[in-house]
Write an enzyme that holds these catalytic residues in place. Structure first.
Site, PDB file in Angstrom:
ATOM      1  N   GLU A 259       7.411 -21.904   7.924  1.00 53.05           N
ATOM      2  CA  GLU A 259       7.881 -20.996   8.983  1.00 53.05           C
ATOM      3  C   GLU A 259       8.906 -21.649   9.907  1.00 53.05           C
ATOM      4  O   GLU A 259       9.515 -20.982  10.733  1.00 53.05           O
ATOM      5  CB  GLU A 259       6.706 -20.491   9.820  1.00 53.05           C
ATOM      6  CG  GLU A 259       6.018 -21.536  10.664  1.00 53.05           C
ATOM      7  CD  GLU A 259       4.940 -20.919  11.549  1.00 53.05           C
ATOM      8  OE1 GLU A 259       5.046 -21.094  12.776  1.00 53.05           O
ATOM      9  OE2 GLU A 259       4.016 -20.267  11.025  1.00 53.05           O
TER      10      GLU A 259
ATOM     11  N   GLU B 284       0.806  -1.222   0.000  1.00 51.02           N
ATOM     12  CA  GLU B 284       0.000   0.000   0.000  1.00 51.02           C
ATOM     13  C   GLU B 284       0.841   1.275   0.000  1.00 51.02           C
ATOM     14  O   GLU B 284       0.305   2.373  -0.195  1.00 51.02           O
ATOM     15  CB  GLU B 284      -0.965  -0.013   1.188  1.00 51.02           C
ATOM     16  CG  GLU B 284      -2.077  -1.051   0.997  1.00 51.02           C
ATOM     17  CD  GLU B 284      -2.991  -1.208   2.194  1.00 51.02           C
ATOM     18  OE1 GLU B 284      -2.630  -0.745   3.285  1.00 51.02           O
ATOM     19  OE2 GLU B 284      -4.069  -1.799   2.024  1.00 51.02           O
TER      20      GLU B 284
END
Length: 272
Positions: free
Chosen positions: A112, A81
Site C-alpha cells: 500500500e 457481487e
C-alpha cells in the site's frame, strides 16, 4: 481544522483483556450501533457520487474500486457481487487491491506504500475518461490509493473516495469525497471494525442504487440475477409466479426456456 486521524485514536474502552465475553460483545455492539448514524450524515456526499457513477455507466463507462487491506477486500467483495445480483458483466464494476489478488487472502507487506502502483494497476484495464474510480481507505492516507486518484484527476477521470477521517489527504484528492466519521475503534486502530462496517454500508448503497438506476431491478426484485445455484433458481421461479400469477410448474418451464426472470416475464406478457 487540521487533519486528525480519529480512526487511530485511543479506544473508549480499556482493559479489554479483563472483560468477560458478554461484556466484550455488548461493548462491540454498542460501538457498531453508531455506524449507520455516521453513514446517514454522509448521504448527501454519497448521492452526488452515485449520480456521477450512473451518468458514466450509462455512457459506457465502468466503476473501479481501489484500496489496500480491508478496504481493498471490501471493494473486491462489492464488485464481485454485482454480476450474480444484477446480471451485469464482470467488467462493469472492478475491484483492485494493493498487492494484487494474493492480498485478498494474505497481507502483502508494504504494497500500500507505493504511490505509482495503483495507477499502473488501473492501466492494465485501459482506463479512460469514461470511467469512475473510487478510492477506499479508512485512514484516508494510503499512498497506493491517493497516487491512483491523483493520476486519474490528471487524466480527466472522475474520482470519488470513501474515508473515515475528516479532511484527509484522500478526501482532498477525490473530486467526490465521502467521509464517514465513525470515531475510535473498540480495539484501538482496528479499522476493519467500525470503519470497515461503514465502508461496506456505503458500498452497498453505491452499487445497489446505481444498478436500480440502470434498470436492473423490477419492482423490488432481482430480475437480472444469475441463476447460478438451486436457491437462486427457486427464488427466480417464485418471482415469476408472483409477477404473472401462474403456477410453480408454469413458472419453472418459463425459467428453463428463457434462462432469466426478466426474459421469462417479458415473453409471457408479449404472448398474452
Amino acid at each position: 481544522m487540521g487533519f486528525i486521524k480519529t480512526t487511530e485514536q485511543d479506544s473508549n474502552y480499556n482493559h479489554l483483556e479483563k472483560m468477560d465475553v458478554a461484556t466484550l460483545l455488548q461493548s462491540i455492539n454498542n460501538e457498531d450501533k453508531t455506524v449507520p448514524l455516521a453513514v446517514e450524515k454522509a448521504l448527501p456526499q454519497i448521492e452526488v457520487l452515485v449520480q456521477q457513477i450512473v451518468k458514466q455507466l450509462k455512457s459506457g463507462g465502468r466503476l473501479f474500486y481501489v484500496g489496500a487491506g480491508t478496504s481493498g477486500r471490501l471493494g473486491i467483495l462489492d464488485a464481485s457481487e454485482c454480476p450474480p445480483t444484477f446480471g451485469v458483466s464482470p467488467n462493469l464494476v472492478i475491484g483492485l487491491i494493493a498487492g494484487g489478488d494474493t492480498a485478498i487472502r494474505n497481507a502483502v507487506e508494504f504494497a500500500e506504500d507505493s504511490t505509482t502502483q495503483g495507477w499502473e494497476d488501473l492501466q492494465t484495464y485501459n482506463i479512460s475518461s469514461k470511467d469512475v474510480v473510487v478510492g477506499i481507505a479508512a485512514s484516508g492516507t494510503t499512498p497506493y490509493v491517493i497516487g491512483a486518484l491523483e493520476k486519474c484527476n490528471a487524466n480527466n477521470i472522475i474520482t470519488g473516495c470513501i474515508a473515515c477521517n475528516h479532511n484527509s489527504p484522500l478526501s482532498n484528492t477525490a473530486q467526490y469525497p465521502i467521509e464517514v466519521i465513525v470515531g475510535p475503534e473498540f480495539v484501538t486502530g482496528s479499522s476493519r471494525m467500525k470503519a470497515g462496517t461503514a465502508q461496506k454500508l456505503v458500498l452497498n448503497m453505491i452499487t445497489t442504487s446505481t444498478m436500480i438506476q440502470l434498470g436492473h431491478i423490477k419492482g423490488n426484485k432481482m430480475v437480472d440475477m444469475q441463476l447460478s445455484n438451486n436457491k437462486l433458481v427457486d427464488r427466480g421461479t417464485k418471482m415469476i409466479m408472483k409477477e404473472l400469477s401462474i403456477t410453480e410448474e408454469e413458472a419453472q418451464k418459463l425459467l428453463d426456456k428463457y434462462g432469466s426472470v426478466r426474459l421469462a416475464i417479458k415473453n409471457y406478457n408479449d404472448r398474452n
